[in-house]
Scaffold this active site. Structure first.
Site, PDB file in Angstrom:
ATOM      1  N   THR A 185       0.437  -0.988   0.518  1.00 23.53           N
ATOM      2  CA  THR A 185      -0.344  -0.498  -0.241  1.00 23.53           C
ATOM      3  C   THR A 185       0.827   1.522  -0.066  1.00 23.53           C
ATOM      4  OG1 THR A 185      -1.466  -0.567   1.347  1.00 23.53           O
ATOM      5  CG2 THR A 185      -1.332   1.328   1.526  1.00 23.53           C
TER       6      THR A 185
ATOM      7  N   HIS B  14       1.622   1.955  -3.200  1.00 25.67           N
ATOM      8  CA  HIS B  14       0.776   2.784  -3.938  1.00 25.67           C
ATOM      9  C   HIS B  14       0.372   4.199  -3.871  1.00 25.67           C
ATOM     10  CE1 HIS B  14      -0.552  -1.091  -6.187  1.00 25.67           C
ATOM     11  NE2 HIS B  14      -0.438  -1.932  -4.776  1.00 25.67           N
TER      12      HIS B  14
ATOM     13  N   GLU C 210       2.003   0.318   9.614  1.00 29.73           N
ATOM     14  CA  GLU C 210       3.449  -1.469  10.019  1.00 29.73           C
ATOM     15  C   GLU C 210       3.641  -0.968  10.683  1.00 29.73           C
ATOM     16  OE1 GLU C 210       4.060  -3.874   7.408  1.00 29.73           O
ATOM     17  OE2 GLU C 210       2.201  -3.991   5.701  1.00 29.73           O
TER      18      GLU C 210
END
Length: 353
Positions: free
Chosen positions: A41, A44, A61
């Protein structure tokens, strides 16, 4: 403090910049970050192909220690080792939140794209999203709790039947963690499937004790049929987002087999062997994000050593974020972690300095 920020909506506009220190609002805490993982992600977001609200610090995370506690927070003290669900600002009122699926709330603004995330020395998060890290779990392992929770959520959606044959398609970080969770859940045979471009990761899977198949060398469905005496695999965990992998999974499954999808394709549509899936009466589930219960499950698996994510991790100092992103893009590492702490020596056996 320094933070890796998406400064504008322009492609790849990331920069390590000085930002103000976060302060804990009522109900929130500030976490001193030990490691922050780079997720697909984040790639992206860097390329502006995932929604974000710049300027924003990346990183959903992370693990760390509680640094300071806001008003109205109970049960947490400075020094507590924690990980944090990335479901901040879920509304609590929509039908998904009220069904217990805050992770799918359309109003949430997760750290790393909706609010400032963990690719910095400190990050502010809602206290109710914290989970305590058991003493047996190293900092390196805790840093991979979020992708482990994603794999556990898939297991909640499609539980592993004891003794079953499980195929995991896509040997990235989530795929390898999903394989570990399947094995811990009682799978009799867990096979990790990849292609020529994934050979280093297939080699890692073998070192982790998994059987591996190279889909560029042989037909996956034929291998599955042969390995199961003509029946087919019981469960396929699709972690690549590849149309070829989806087709291989459908062809490899037995009648009334089960397919659980964890991989994003990055495309608006994907070709699927629809009639074959229908003829086999497959059960199909799409598993997205991580449930509240999956975090406790992930930490329990990490604590008893049933899942060991440390071999997947490669640590980079926060200052070397460009090299870390390039390594992920080049697939030369499985999971890159950024360490925002001052460099005062080599990490100890738990990944702490």
């Amino acid at each position: 403090m320094r933070a890796l920020r998406k400064l504008t909506a322009a492609d790849e506009h990331l920069e390590l910049v000085e930002v103000d220190e976060p302060k804990p609002e009522p109900g929130w805490v500030v976490v001193e970050v030990t490691y922050a993982g780079i997720c697909g992600t984040d790639l992206h977001i860097a390329h502006n192909s995932f929604p974000s609200w710049p300027p924003v610090t990346l990183g959903h995370e992370f693990c760390g220690r509680v640094g300071s506690v806001g008003a109205e927070v109970e049960g947490w003290s400075p020094g507590d080792r924690v990980v944090c669900e990335p479901h901040s600002l879920a509304c609590g009122r929509c039908h998904l939140c009220r069904r217990g699926h805050a992770e799918l709330c359309p109003h949430k603004r997760s750290p790393g794209w909706g609010i400032d995330g963990g690719m910095a020395a400190r990050v502010a998060v809602p206290a109710h999203l914290l989970h305590r890290v058991p003493d047996q779990v190293s900092d390196l392992a805790a840093a991979l709790c979020e992708p482990t929770a994603i794999a556990v959520t898939a297991a909640e959606r499609m539980p592993v039947e004891p003794g079953s044959t499980v195929l995991v398609l896509g040997p990235g970080a989530v795929g390898l963690l999903a394989a570990m969770v399947a094995r811990a859940g009682g799978a009799g045979r867990t096979v990790v499937v990849g292609r020529a471009s994934s050979r280093p990761r297939l080699e890692l899977a073998r070192r982790l004790g998994f059987e591996t198949w190279d889909a560029s060398q042989a037909d996956v469905a034929a291998q599955a049929i042969e390995a199961t005496s003509g029946r087919g695999a019981d469960l396929a965990l699709e972690c690549s987002g590849s149309a070829d992998a989806v087709a291989a999974a459908v062809a490899a499954l037995r009648r009334r087999g089960r397919l659980c999808v964890l991989g994003m394709s990055g495309r608006p549509t994907l070709a699927v062997p629809w009639d074959l899936a229908m003829q086999r009466a497959l059960d199909v589930s799409f598993s997205l994000s991580s449930s509240w219960s999956s975090w406790d499950g992930a930490l329990a698996l990490l604590a008893r050593g049933a899942v060991d994510p440390e071999p997947l991790a490669t640590v980079f100092p926060l200052a070397d974020w460009e090299a870390a992103f390039q390594a992920i893009g080049a697939r030369s590492v499985v999971k890159a972690l950024l360490d925002p702490r001052p460099r005062t020596g080599p990490p100890d056996e738990k990944g702490a300095r």
